[in-house]
Motif scaffolding. Structure first.
Motif, PDB file in Angstrom:
ATOM      1  N   THR A  10       1.964 -41.736  18.559  1.00 62.84           N
ATOM      2  CA  THR A  10       0.725 -42.214  19.204  1.00 62.84           C
ATOM      3  C   THR A  10       0.421 -41.526  20.550  1.00 62.84           C
ATOM      4  OG1 THR A  10       1.586 -44.090  20.478  1.00 62.84           O
ATOM      5  CG2 THR A  10       1.030 -44.527  18.171  1.00 62.84           C
ATOM      6  N   ARG A  39      -6.171 -38.078   7.267  1.00 60.85           N
ATOM      7  CA  ARG A  39      -5.694 -39.423   7.618  1.00 60.85           C
ATOM      8  C   ARG A  39      -4.184 -39.550   7.419  1.00 60.85           C
ATOM      9  NH1 ARG A  39      -7.491 -44.051   9.385  1.00 60.85           N
ATOM     10  NH2 ARG A  39      -9.603 -43.265   9.500  1.00 60.85           N
ATOM     11  N   SER A  40      -3.621 -38.780   6.506  1.00 64.73           N
ATOM     12  CA  SER A  40      -2.152 -38.819   6.338  1.00 64.73           C
ATOM     13  C   SER A  40      -1.448 -38.309   7.598  1.00 64.73           C
ATOM     14  CB  SER A  40      -1.721 -37.971   5.139  1.00 64.73           C
ATOM     15  OG  SER A  40      -2.339 -38.428   3.976  1.00 64.73           O
ATOM     16  N   TRP A  42      -2.627 -38.657  10.543  1.00 70.26           N
ATOM     17  CA  TRP A  42      -2.817 -39.784  11.458  1.00 70.26           C
ATOM     18  C   TRP A  42      -1.753 -40.864  11.212  1.00 70.26           C
ATOM     19  CZ3 TRP A  42      -4.265 -44.852  10.049  1.00 70.26           C
ATOM     20  CH2 TRP A  42      -4.767 -45.677  11.065  1.00 70.26           C
ATOM     21  N   HIS A  43      -1.479 -41.173   9.921  1.00 71.22           N
ATOM     22  CA  HIS A  43      -0.417 -42.153   9.605  1.00 71.22           C
ATOM     23  C   HIS A  43       0.917 -41.687  10.187  1.00 71.22           C
ATOM     24  CE1 HIS A  43      -2.430 -45.045   7.021  1.00 71.22           C
ATOM     25  NE2 HIS A  43      -2.977 -44.075   6.309  1.00 71.22           N
ATOM     26  N   LYS A  46       0.896 -42.100  13.944  1.00 70.23           N
ATOM     27  CA  LYS A  46       1.008 -43.506  14.344  1.00 70.23           C
ATOM     28  C   LYS A  46       2.443 -44.017  14.200  1.00 70.23           C
ATOM     29  CE  LYS A  46      -2.372 -46.105  14.655  1.00 70.23           C
ATOM     30  NZ  LYS A  46      -3.109 -46.562  15.856  1.00 70.23           N
ATOM     31  N   GLU A  48       3.801 -44.663  11.241  1.00 66.97           N
ATOM     32  CA  GLU A  48       3.819 -45.612  10.123  1.00 66.97           C
ATOM     33  C   GLU A  48       4.657 -45.111   8.951  1.00 66.97           C
ATOM     34  OE1 GLU A  48      -0.621 -47.446  10.939  1.00 66.97           O
ATOM     35  OE2 GLU A  48      -0.296 -46.159   9.214  1.00 66.97           O
ATOM     36  N   TRP A  49       4.884 -43.818   8.899  1.00 64.22           N
ATOM     37  CA  TRP A  49       5.557 -43.256   7.725  1.00 64.22           C
ATOM     38  C   TRP A  49       6.914 -42.671   8.107  1.00 64.22           C
ATOM     39  CZ3 TRP A  49       1.130 -40.354   4.635  1.00 64.22           C
ATOM     40  CH2 TRP A  49       0.237 -41.315   4.148  1.00 64.22           C
ATOM     41  N   THR A 267      -1.096 -47.208   0.367  1.00 61.74           N
ATOM     42  CA  THR A 267      -0.989 -48.375   1.237  1.00 61.74           C
ATOM     43  C   THR A 267       0.096 -48.065   2.281  1.00 61.74           C
ATOM     44  OG1 THR A 267       0.677 -49.458  -0.133  1.00 61.74           O
ATOM     45  CG2 THR A 267      -1.640 -49.863  -0.704  1.00 61.74           C
ATOM     46  N   PRO A 268       0.236 -48.916   3.319  1.00 60.59           N
ATOM     47  CA  PRO A 268       1.285 -48.629   4.305  1.00 60.59           C
ATOM     48  C   PRO A 268       2.664 -48.536   3.648  1.00 60.59           C
ATOM     49  CG  PRO A 268      -0.173 -50.367   5.081  1.00 60.59           C
ATOM     50  CD  PRO A 268      -0.558 -50.098   3.654  1.00 60.59           C
ATOM     51  N   TYR A 331      -7.714 -37.864  15.788  1.00 56.57           N
ATOM     52  CA  TYR A 331      -6.875 -39.049  15.507  1.00 56.57           C
ATOM     53  C   TYR A 331      -7.494 -40.302  16.139  1.00 56.57           C
ATOM     54  CZ  TYR A 331      -2.876 -36.205  13.882  1.00 56.57           C
ATOM     55  OH  TYR A 331      -2.051 -35.371  13.196  1.00 56.57           O
ATOM     56  N   ASP A 335      -8.745 -43.850  14.430  1.00 56.18           N
ATOM     57  CA  ASP A 335      -8.348 -45.211  14.818  1.00 56.18           C
ATOM     58  C   ASP A 335      -9.466 -46.199  14.534  1.00 56.18           C
ATOM     59  OD1 ASP A 335      -5.767 -44.857  15.773  1.00 56.18           O
ATOM     60  OD2 ASP A 335      -6.430 -44.347  17.806  1.00 56.18           O
TER      61      ASP A 335
END
Ligand SMILES: [Zn+2]
Ligand SMILES: [Zn+2]
Length: 350
Positions: A10, A39-40, A42-43, A46, A48-49, A267-268, A331, A335
């Motif tokens: 982030t 967007r991947s 961005w994930h 963040k 998230e992955w 999905t997340p 990015y 958001d």
């Protein structure tokens, strides 16, 4: 070389000088000419992955195209100077899935920008180059190739191979972001009637330009009811290009009896991504709920032929070009889901 390095989730990427990638015997180094921002990415940014992402620091970017600069001593087919595109799902070329033509679900899959350093840099190393680098026809420029990024190839495989969309089919597409817009254009080119669903009017306007015959703003109208109305019973194929609870369930419910629901939007990661679905409805209506991931290398020639002749136009999705320092602005727009179309990096000097 210059690269945009993800050092802390982030936080702004560090655009800095890093050592050039090291060549392996089976790999190749490409000079990156364009790389889409997705967007991947961005994930990943963040955080998230994390289960999937290599340890930081990491160079993101999985939608790259460029020119081969160096090849390893075992590389036979790929030559220095070749114009190439890199699938974001790279295979080992030797496992059962790869041998059966399904490199997108390789047992030892690697991904630029996630499992190894990607295309947010002047140069990138691609493993198993003879298998993973796809020659780019002269007619397809680099910006267009990277606009094809993961979104267009993912949509191509999802709509045509997994969804088996036929001329005259009704196809609903949830989410008019990059992959959704690609799915709309590809399904339209295949002769289908497409209904696009989103919550943003500007994205729905873009969807119309990609060929959607109807658009539904799901902030104002129940999309499942609207689709059942337009189609007199439900879509032959419904695509969830977003992967959130609301779109996944609505997409599944938009199919007709015996229809096919194609899940492209992820999905997340982890438990947050487990979404309960009405299994008995799927059984009673014999709906096929189908996962679709990336595109196998075997499908590239057909896709690239259609891009080279202008029948498919991934370049239409490219709305902006930027440099390495511009990634974080994109990015931040992601958001708030403000991004419309695709931004491609074409300047790797700053
Ligand atoms: Zn494999
Ligand atoms: Zn992508």
């Amino acid at each position: 070389m210059k690269a945009a390095v993800l050092e802390e989730f982030t936080k702004p990427l560090n655009v800095t000088d890093v050592p050039d990638p090291t060549l392996t015997d089976d790999g190749a180094i490409i000079e990156v000419k364009a790389c889409g921002i997705c967007r991947s990415d961005w994930h990943g940014w963040k955080g998230e992955w994390t289960g999937f992402l290599a340890p930081l620091p990491m160079i993101g970017g999985h939608e790259m195209s460029g020119i081969v600069k160096e090849v390893g001593k075992n590389v036979k087919k790929v030559k220095v100077g070749d114009r190439v595109i890199v699938p974001f799902t790279c295979g080992d070329g030797t496992c059962q899935a790869c041998l059966e033509g399904d490199s997108n679900v390789c047992e030892h899959q690697t991904m630029p920008g996630f499992t190894y350093n990607g295309g947010f840099a002047e140069y990138a190393h691609v493993p198993t180059a003879d298998f993973n680098l796809i020659p780019l026809p002269d007619e397809v420029d680099f910006s267009q190739a990277s606009g094809m990024g993961c979104r267009f190839m993912t949509a191509y495989h999802g709509v045509l191979s997994v969804g088996d969309v036929r001329p005259g089919d009704w196809v609903s597409v949830y989410g008019a972001g990059g992959v959704g817009l690609s799915a709309i254009q590809i399904a339209t080119a295949a002769g289908a009637n497409v209904i696009a669903v989103d919550i943003a009017q500007d994205k729905l306007d873009f969807a119309k330009k990609m060929g959607a015959v109807h658009t539904v703003n799901s902030m104002e109208t129940d999309p499942v009811e609207a689709i059942k109305d337009y189609t007199h019973g439900g879509a032959d194929v419904s695509v969830d290009a977003l992967g959130i609870n609301a779109t996944l369930l609505a997409s599944l419910n938009s199919t007709k009896r015996k229809g096919r629901a194609v899940q492209i939007g992820m999905t997340p990661m982890g438990k947050d991504g487990d979404i309960p679905i009405a299994v008995n409805d799927i059984i009673a209506n014999e709906v096929a709920y189908l996962g679709s991931f990336g595109m196998p290398r075997a499908e590239f020639p057909a896709l690239l032929n259609q891009v080279a002749t202008g029948k498919l136009r991934p370049g239409d999705l490219v709305t902006a070009e930027t440099n390495l320092s511009g990634i974080v602005d994109v990015y931040h727009d992601m958001d708030t889901f403000k991004v419309n179309g695709v931004t491609v990096i074409t300047d790797f000097t700053k």
